[in-house]
Structures are given as C-alpha cells and as structure tokens.
Design a protein around this motif. Structure first.
Motif, PDB file in Angstrom:
ATOM      1  N   ASP A  62       0.805  -1.221   0.000  1.00 14.16           N
ATOM      2  CA  ASP A  62       0.000   0.000   0.000  1.00 14.16           C
ATOM      3  C   ASP A  62       0.831   1.262   0.000  1.00 14.16           C
ATOM      4  OD1 ASP A  62      -2.543  -0.861  -0.123  1.00 14.16           O
ATOM      5  OD2 ASP A  62      -2.734  -1.191   2.032  1.00 14.16           O
ATOM      6  N   GLY A  65       3.950   1.172  -3.020  1.00 17.71           N
ATOM      7  CA  GLY A  65       3.367   1.000  -4.338  1.00 17.71           C
ATOM      8  C   GLY A  65       4.015  -0.125  -5.125  1.00 17.71           C
ATOM      9  N   ASP A 262      -8.268   5.376 -11.371  1.00 14.28           N
ATOM     10  CA  ASP A 262      -7.773   5.905 -10.100  1.00 14.28           C
ATOM     11  C   ASP A 262      -6.816   4.928  -9.432  1.00 14.28           C
ATOM     12  OD1 ASP A 262      -9.151   8.180 -10.457  1.00 14.28           O
ATOM     13  OD2 ASP A 262     -10.789   7.703  -9.086  1.00 14.28           O
ATOM     14  N   ASN A 263      -7.123   3.638  -9.540  1.00 16.33           N
ATOM     15  CA  ASN A 263      -6.261   2.662  -8.888  1.00 16.33           C
ATOM     16  C   ASN A 263      -4.968   2.453  -9.638  1.00 16.33           C
ATOM     17  OD1 ASN A 263      -7.200   1.245  -6.331  1.00 16.33           O
ATOM     18  ND2 ASN A 263      -9.070   1.451  -7.510  1.00 16.33           N
ATOM     19  N   GLN A 264      -5.041   2.535 -10.963  1.00 21.07           N
ATOM     20  CA  GLN A 264      -3.816   2.341 -11.731  1.00 21.07           C
ATOM     21  C   GLN A 264      -3.004   3.629 -11.742  1.00 21.07           C
ATOM     22  OE1 GLN A 264      -2.261   3.085 -14.900  1.00 21.07           O
ATOM     23  NE2 GLN A 264      -0.743   1.594 -14.253  1.00 21.07           N
ATOM     24  N   GLY A 265      -3.673   4.732 -12.128  1.00 21.40           N
ATOM     25  CA  GLY A 265      -2.946   5.976 -12.315  1.00 21.40           C
ATOM     26  C   GLY A 265      -2.634   6.685 -11.011  1.00 21.40           C
ATOM     27  N   ALA A 266      -3.571   6.669 -10.086  1.00 27.29           N
ATOM     28  CA  ALA A 266      -3.383   7.471  -8.889  1.00 27.29           C
ATOM     29  C   ALA A 266      -2.777   6.659  -7.757  1.00 27.29           C
ATOM     30  CB  ALA A 266      -4.710   8.078  -8.448  1.00 27.29           C
ATOM     31  N   ALA A 267      -3.334   5.494  -7.488  1.00 29.82           N
ATOM     32  CA  ALA A 267      -2.887   4.759  -6.312  1.00 29.82           C
ATOM     33  C   ALA A 267      -1.801   3.752  -6.633  1.00 29.82           C
ATOM     34  CB  ALA A 267      -4.074   4.048  -5.666  1.00 29.82           C
ATOM     35  N   ASN A 268      -1.444   3.610  -7.920  1.00 26.84           N
ATOM     36  CA  ASN A 268      -0.447   2.633  -8.346  1.00 26.84           C
ATOM     37  C   ASN A 268      -0.856   1.211  -8.044  1.00 26.84           C
ATOM     38  OD1 ASN A 268       1.315   4.726  -9.026  1.00 26.84           O
ATOM     39  ND2 ASN A 268       2.096   4.796  -6.945  1.00 26.84           N
TER      40      ASN A 268
ATOM     41  N   ASP B 107       1.014  10.755  -7.504  1.00 20.15           N
ATOM     42  CA  ASP B 107       0.990   9.312  -7.716  1.00 20.15           C
ATOM     43  C   ASP B 107       1.646   8.939  -9.038  1.00 20.15           C
ATOM     44  OD1 ASP B 107      -0.646   8.774  -5.318  1.00 20.15           O
ATOM     45  OD2 ASP B 107      -2.099   9.973  -6.410  1.00 20.15           O
ATOM     46  N   GLN B 111       4.949   6.534  -9.695  1.00 20.35           N
ATOM     47  CA  GLN B 111       4.932   5.466 -10.684  1.00 20.35           C
ATOM     48  C   GLN B 111       6.082   5.610 -11.689  1.00 20.35           C
ATOM     49  OE1 GLN B 111       1.651   3.483 -11.114  1.00 20.35           O
ATOM     50  NE2 GLN B 111       1.359   3.577 -13.309  1.00 20.35           N
ATOM     51  N   LYS B 114       9.618   4.718 -10.605  1.00 21.42           N
ATOM     52  CA  LYS B 114       9.920   3.286 -10.511  1.00 21.42           C
ATOM     53  C   LYS B 114      10.567   2.759 -11.781  1.00 21.42           C
ATOM     54  CE  LYS B 114       6.403   2.022  -7.170  1.00 21.42           C
ATOM     55  NZ  LYS B 114       7.390   2.138  -6.084  1.00 21.42           N
TER      56      LYS B 114
END
Lengths: 300, 411
Positions: A62, A65, A262-268, B107, B111, B114
C-alpha cells in the motif's frame, strides 16, 4: 518451362527444397499463412488479457506502491464485499443499458429514413453526415457537451425562461454525452440491416392489409433486430469502459473505468485495477452470450 | 530497449550495494520487489526507517544529459512561452542537456520514478516518503550543493523530506491550498473551511474539492480545529475512527459538490462559468482565474491549511547523477528560484530569490520568508501506518486506506 526449370536448378538447393515442400503440402501453406495473425491474437491479445488476470491475483504494498507477487484473492474479496464497488458496478451497467436504449430509440427513425425513404443521393449524404462526428476528436465532443451543460451554457439559457435550470454535471449529462458519442455506432448497423429488407416486403405487408404501424412492428423491427443487437454491443461495451467523458461532464459520478483509472494511475494499485477491469469483461461476456442466444449474431 | 539498459545498470551498482549491507535484504528486490520500508524505531516518524541507499560523496564530470521529472512549470525551456526559460542557461552553464517530463499528480510521479529512467524529480510531500521507502530515491549530500545554505531553515529537515536527520532532497518551493470563492455569490467573504464543510449546503451544487485521497487531510484539519474530542493532532496521522469521521464529513460535503477537480485549468473554467463558486484552490489558479476576469478571491482560512512543499530528489538508479546534482544546485539558485516561483506562483525555498523577482512585493504576497505563515500550513505528507504524530498505541491508516476511503466518499 524449360527455362524455368533451369532457373529453379540454379537456385540455392535448400531454398528450392523449401519451395517445393510448400507447393506439395497445402496444409503447411495454410499454416504459414495463418500463424502470424494467430500469434498476434494469441500472444498479444489473449496474452494481455491473461496477464491482466494474473496481475489481479497479486497484491500491492500500500505504501511503497511496489507489486508483491503473492497469490491472493484479496482483490476480488474487496471488490465483492465493499459496498461502494457494487454500487459503482450497478451504476455502470445501468448507464450502459440506458445509453444503449437511448441510442436505439434515436437510431431507428434515422436509419429507417436513410435506408428506405431518402433518395440515393440523400442517402449518401446522410451516411457521410452520420460518420462526420467520428472525424472529430472524442475529447472535443465531450468538452462541447461540458459547455452545453455549464451554468452559463446554452441549455441553461433555453430552460431559464421556463423557470428551469441546467441539470448540471452528473448522470444526465453523462448519459446525453455518451449517447451522442456512440450514436453512429448504432445507426450504421441498423441502417445496414434495414437496407437489406426488400421493398417488396412492404408491399406484401400492405397487400395483406397491414397498416404502416403494424408493418413496422411485425415486419421491419424483426428484420432490423440483428442490427440493433450489433449496434448495442458497441454502445454497451463502449459505455462500460468509458472514464473520460464522465470525468468531463459527470460531476462527482464514478464509473468502473474511473475506479480502474484511479487505482492504476493514482494509487499505483495495478493488481486491484486489474481485478476491477475483469468486471466489464465478465459483463460483456455475459452480454455477448445473451446476444448469441437471440440468434441475431448468426443473421448478421 | 531502454528499459533493458536501465535494468542492467541497476543490477550493477545496486547488487554491489546489496551485497555490502546485510540489512538490505528487504530493500534490494527487483524494481517491483517487496521492500516494506523497514521496521526499527525512530521517534519523530513513529518508527519509519529508510532502506540503506548509498549517498554520493562528490560530483564528478557531467554526463552530458539529465532526465528531469517535474511538476508542470518547474522546468521551462522556452517552449511554452519564449520569455520563460531557465533550462537553456543551465544547459549552457553545465553542458548537461535537460530532458524534461512533466507529471500531473504525485501518484504519477511515484509510478514514473519506478521505471528508473529519470535522474531527478520534484516530489511533493505526499510522494517523498513513498519514494524513500521504496528505495527509488537516494539520500542527498547537501554539502555538494552550494545553494543549500540559503534555503529557508523552516523547510529543512522536515518529516517529509528527511529521515533521521538525513536530507533526501533539496527544498524547491511551497504554497498553501487556499479557499477560493466567487465574490458575486459568496457573501460575506468566508473566513473558515466551514464554508465548504458544515456550511456547504448554502452553496449546494456549486462547491468544488480537490480530487485526490490527500484531500481527506483537509477534512481532518477542519475536524482537528472544530471537534477536539476526536483527538486529531496531525491531519496526516489518522487512526481508523478519525479517518471514519473525516470520511463522514466528506460524504456530507459531496451532496453539495458540483464536481471534483485535479486539472487546474478545469477549476479555472468552472469558476469562470459559475459551475463552482467555492472550494479549495492553489494560488496560481486564483491568479489565472482573476487574470481571465473571473470574480474570485482566495483566502487562507482561520483553521490554517494544507499545502505542498516540493523537494528535488535524486533517483537511486540515476544514470546521470552528476548532472542530477548540478540540476538540483542550479534550480535552487536565487536566479532560477526567482523565475520558477514567479512563473508557478509559489514561495521560493531560496529566500535570496526574493531580491531578484520582477515583482518586488512577490515574496511578501507569497509569505516566502514568513515562518509563522509557513507554520500554519500542514504540508502534504504520505500517511503511513506508523502515526506521524508520534502515537505508538494505535496503528494509523496508510495511503492505501485513504485511497479506498476516497473511492467511498465519491460513491
């Protein structure tokens, strides 16, 4: 012939051998012809889907990332147990169905006019007119609707004399925008289906005493049905996956696409995004299975 | 091809570093490995320790190029606006060609770092700790930066840019999230964040908010001031109950929200058209909206505010570390700082820049030298399980929890 033979002899021995093997074995020829596209389909397309499914079974740290390659069903458990994801799934399917219904209602009269009433010249012009919006960028069209629904936009201006306000950004604006964006994809297959209805059927129906409404209902609609099914596959699947239009005109509305984004782009959180992305895939598989059962796909 | 190259480069020095230090077992995975951020205790950050990444001890010959990952407007080379260019002088001075990539959210920055393809990054406080914990950035040897002594002292050795007294970057600039309102509609002028929380229904359907999990801290800050019973000491250190209270507040706010923004031009446009009349903003947005004729003002409410403090960090896999250091030193020089701060609309970290801005009142407007004003700002910090306010009897919610909570708020 003689010369050719000599030419052949002059070729590298191995090459001549390969050529003659291909000549003699049609199966091999077909195999060579089909292998590259099958590889593309298998490796690139299904492979990507497979990778998606595998990723959804991993988890993510979490905080940092980083993806942790530990097998777990945790993502799917979250997806099914946390209420907000169920709400979003139901909302997305509902919106897809609504957009499809709106497009079907709008497309039918337009397609009918194009196929059966318009002169050949007008027909060509109409086809171009229907295709025309596809030449403009998706974003431009979505932003155009943002302007339409804005508090100082044309809709507000038209409605104000009647004491009404623009619905603002939300589900209404999203439905209208998506229905507008996907309308050509519904009109074209319905138009194609109607064009194949022979004019003699209309005459036969009239001869047998059916009024125009009756003819529409009993003759035209059943024959246009495969077109509606084909069109609905476009409108339904495109709406299921949309996240940009809803970001522009949707106000605070979230769809499945936004959760993935949001999960892919923002929260990784790629594993959870992958798990969410399997939902539209499953829904679409169900939709295609249902479409197949109607038999509409066979008569396309 | 590029990826392969960077992977190979990473395996060389990194493998060496890993072999040297036993404790690195967790930190030296592959780029998508399993580093957990360590475990032993450090009082100020509630037990957060960083993976052991070697620090550079000298700046060698420039490599000829540097790959920069930056917030939009932080590394302008004249391509946006001919008169806005501080990258070209850097290239001429150092011989390092600057390849700039802009990112839109913290965020995204995490990413992209990485991938190992970028040498330096301008990271906000909600990205820094994540970058440190995942081992994607290296400690920064501030002795190698001649402009470092001129950086405002209240920006150094903060929770979000250092671990155990070791700086992980050089401060770039900072600013507060402000409350912007439409002066025609919102009367009297608001003085409290209450206008977008408890009082939001006065502007039903016209309220806006920042679309990121980090916005939960804004609600937490408001609760910290208005509901002392909850015991919130730091808006980035929330236990389960405190997070739930913030989420409840945000859910009530949502009923009055027209839309959330993350693209700053979208907010400018929404305020111009009247779709939004009150909500959180940045100084630069206020300036742009006023410049375009929107009747807006922005205030720092009495509760204080959340804000950002950006730090230039260097990648642990940097392929051009020397040019990276040269860039970090250059971008924090008074000349470059004056230009960046004025272009972006934020307080420069190097206060010597204040003498060089074209608008001589600039630093006063942005309170660049005002430590008291800066103290009112709760800078974006990544929430982690170890409570940042020093509590050890509870586990705090981390950024992953905040992300889930934010999805629930939006419903």
């Amino acid at each position: 012939m003689h010369q050719l033979r000599r030419l052949d002899d002059g070729l590298d021995r191995g090459e001549g051998l390969t050529l003659s093997i291909i000549d003699r074995r049609p199966g091999l020829r077909v195999g060579l012809l089909l292998t590259p596209p099958m590889l593309w389909l298998g490796a690139a397309y299904l492979g990507a889907l497979g990778a998606l499914l595998i990723t959804s079974l991993w988890t993510q740290n979490d905080f940092t990332g980083n993806i942790e390659r530990v097998w777990t069903l945790e993502n799917f458990k979250t997806l099914f147990t946390v209420e907000v994801y169920r709400t979003i799934t139901v909302r997305t399917i509902g919106l897809a169905a609504l957009v499809t219904a709106v497009d079907a209602l709008l497309a039918f009269p337009i397609a009918l006019y194009m196929a059966k009433i318009a002169s050949p010249r007008a027909q060509r012009l109409l086809v171009i007119a229907v295709l025309m919006p596809l030449w403009a960028s998706y974003l431009v069209k979505a932003y155009a609707w943002r302007g339409m629904f804005s508090a100082d936009g044309p809709i507000e201006w038209v409605l104000q004399p009647f004491g009404l306000n623009t619905p603002g950004y939300g589900m209404v604006a999203t439905t209208v925008t998506l229905a507008y964006l996907w309308l050509p994809y519904m009109i074209l297959p319905v138009y194609a289906a109607l064009e194949r209805v022979p004019d003699s059927l209309f005459e036969a129906s009239a001869d047998l005493g059916a009024g125009s409404v009756h003819t529409l209902r009993r003759v035209v609609l059943p024959m246009a049905f495969p077109g509606f099914v084909a069109g609905s596959i476009f409108t339904f699947s495109l709406t299921m996956g949309d996240y940009i239009a809803v970001k522009i005109v949707g106000g605070t509305t979230q769809l499945l696409g936004n959760v993935v984004y949001d999960n892919q782009g923002a929260a990784n959180n790629l594993p959870f995004a992958a798990a969410v992305a399997t939902v539209p895939i499953v829904v679409m598989l169900g939709y295609l299975a249902a479409a197949r059962r109607t038999g509409a796909l066979e008569s396309l | 091809m590029r990826k392969n190259r960077s992977r190979r480069r990473w395996s060389g020095p990194a493998a060496l570093a890993c072999a040297g230090v036993l404790a690195l077992a967790t930190a030296c995975g592959t780029s998508s490995g399993d580093s957990s951020g360590g475990g032993s205790a450090a009082e100020d950050q509630g037990g957060f320790t960083a993976p052991d990444i070697p620090m550079q001890d000298s700046v060698g010959d420039p490599e000829g190029q540097v790959n920069i990952l930056a917030w939009p407007g932080y590394a302008e080379d004249g391509s946006t606006d001919k008169s806005v260019d501080w990258v070209t002088p850097f290239e001429e001075e150092t011989g390092c060609q600057a390849n700039v990539k802009y990112f839109g959210t913290s965020d995204e920055a995490v990413q992209l770092m990485k991938t190992g393809e970028y040498d330096v990054v301008s990271a906000s406080g909600d990205a820094t700790l994540r970058l440190i914990a995942s081992g994607d950035v290296a400690p920064v040897n501030t002795d190698l930066l001649k402009n470092y002594p001129d950086i405002a002292p209240f920006l150094k050795d903060q929770k979000f840019n250092s671990v155990d007294g070791q700086m992980y970057g050089v401060p770039h600039g900072w600013g507060a999230n402000l409350l912007m309102y439409n002066t025609d509609v919102v009367k009297p002028a608001p003085t409290s964040w209450g206008a977008v929380f408890d009082g939001a229904s006065d502007y039903a359907g016209k309220v806006t908010a920042y679309d990121s999990p980090i916005y939960i801290a804004d609600a937490a800050l408001y609760l910290m001031k208005t509901q002392p019973d909850l015991g919130i000491e730091d808006p980035y250190a929330l236990d389960q109950d405190q997070l739930a209270a913030a989420v409840d507040l945000l859910k009530k706010q949502k009923e009055n929200v027209s839309e959330y923004w993350s693209d700053y031009l979208k907010e400018v446009q929404a305020f111009k058209s009247g779709d939004s009349v009150i909500g959180t903003t940045w100084e630069v947005i206020n300036a742009v909206a006023q410049g375009e004729g929107a009747p807006v003002e922005a205030v720092l409410p009495e509760e204080g505010s959340t804000g950002w403090s950006d730090t230039w960090m260097i990648s642990s896999k940097a392929q051009n570390p020397n040019c990276g250091y040269l860039w970090m030193d250059y971008i924090t020089s008074p000349e470059a700082q004056a230009q960046v701060a004025e272009y972006f609309g934020e307080a420069p970290a190097n206060t010597k820049a204040c003498a060089l801005t074209s608008d001589k009142t600039f630093c006063d407007t942005y309170h660049a030298e005002d430590a008291d004003y800066a103290a009112q700002i709760h800078y974006w910090t990544t929430p982690i399980e170890q409570c940042l306010d020093g509590r050890t009897d509870v586990t705090c919610t981390n950024y992953g929890d905040w992300t889930t909570a934010w999805t629930e708020v939006k419903g």
